[in-house]
Design an enzyme around this catalytic site. Structure first.
Site, PDB file in Angstrom:
ATOM      1  N   CYS A  77      20.724  14.261 -13.237  1.00 41.76           N
ATOM      2  CA  CYS A  77      20.077  14.768 -14.451  1.00 41.76           C
ATOM      3  C   CYS A  77      20.315  13.756 -15.559  1.00 41.76           C
ATOM      4  O   CYS A  77      21.477  13.437 -15.853  1.00 41.76           O
ATOM      5  CB  CYS A  77      20.653  16.127 -14.823  1.00 41.76           C
ATOM      6  SG  CYS A  77      20.100  16.772 -16.418  1.00 41.76           S
ATOM      7  N   CYS A 196      13.434  11.862 -16.583  1.00 44.07           N
ATOM      8  CA  CYS A 196      14.005  13.168 -16.229  1.00 44.07           C
ATOM      9  C   CYS A 196      13.753  13.341 -14.739  1.00 44.07           C
ATOM     10  O   CYS A 196      12.651  13.049 -14.260  1.00 44.07           O
ATOM     11  CB  CYS A 196      13.348  14.285 -17.033  1.00 44.07           C
ATOM     12  SG  CYS A 196      13.766  15.962 -16.473  1.00 44.07           S
TER      13      CYS A 196
END
Length: 271
Positions: A77, A196
């Site tokens: 992440c 992302c």
């Protein structure tokens, strides 16, 4: 006598399904290892969370994976890496591999006049770690920052069948319409950096909507994880036998489930 290969235990954490884009690359490179994918679905996505919250959640997730005796944890992440990985490395003894927006793509391109846009979450866009990285790697300011407010949430909702394909596509169009405006003002804009881990799950849709090439460092993250295992454990990665699947928890309070690798096919079928 045949000695059965048990495999290294590799933990992967993300707020939701985005880290599947990294898990896929890890499995491609190291198919004989045991994988534990721990999602924090109740708090997905992480893109609008503050630093204190993320540090506490990542410490909690790490302790959950330590209970499974993992050898290494991949923080799959961008937001969690930017906000929490330094605290994790200072607190825990096992190795962590994080992921950062692939701004170094600038050094791999022949056309030095090309402009880029990096698609990130709002928290990543405002993090000191990310801004320092951009300042160091992009002194000529060729990379434009674009914070996607709802894109990760849209992907989560569609993956879990909470919204229709039409609602997903409508939301995607709204999220990316400003990128199209940016492209009109920058004729040399040719590449979108996916900042992302959720975004590579709809890589084709992003390319179709923006008419831009996309880049994502998933394979490089897997290679970095392999290198860390080799340096710390004198690890030599076999390519067989291949594991049948991975251990998965959608929420911290769930029990572990063993999912076959074709479970990830749903990700590539989005859209």
């Amino acid at each position: 006598m045949t000695i059965q290969y048990i495999g290294m235990k590799i933990g992967v954490v993300d707020s939701g399904v985005g880290g599947f884009s990294v898990l896929t690359e890890l499995y491609k490179l190291m198919p004989a290892e045991q994988y534990y994918y721990l999602s924090d679905q109740d708090h997905a996505p992480y893109g609008n969370k503050d630093t204190d919250f993320l540090v506490k959640r990542l410490h909690l997730l790490t302790n959950e994976l330590l209970a499974e005796q993992v050898d290494l944890i991949v923080v799959a992440c961008h937001t969690a890496t930017a906000q929490a990985i330094e605290s994790l490395r200072q607190t825990f003894e096992l190795p962590f591999v994080g992921i950062e927006p692939y701004l170094n793509v600038l050094n791999t391109q022949a056309d030095k006049s090309e402009n880029y846009v990096v698609l990130v979450t709002e928290t990543t866009a405002n993090s000191d770690r990310f801004l320092k990285l951009k300042q160091r790697l992009d002194p000529a300011a060729l990379i434009n920052i674009f914070a996607c407010k709802n894109l990760a949430s849209l992907i989560e909702s569609y993956f879990h069948d909470e919204i229709s394909l039409k609602d997903f596509n409508d939301g995607l169009e709204r999220e990316l319409e400003l990128v199209l405006e940016l492209k009109k003002s920058l004729p040399n804009l040719g590449t979108a950096i996916l900042g992302c881990t959720h975004y590579p799950l709809i890589q084709k849709q992003i390319e179709d909507a923006t008419q831009l090439k996309t880049v994502f460092p998933g394979a490089a993250i897997a290679l970095r994880a392999q290198e860390r295992l080799r340096s710390l454990f004198a690890y030599s990665a076999p390519t067989s036998p291949k594991t049948a699947g991975f251990h998965y928890r959608r929420r911290v309070d769930d029990s572990w489930q063993y999912k076959p690798w074709n479970y990830l096919q749903k990700v590539s079928d989005i859209g």
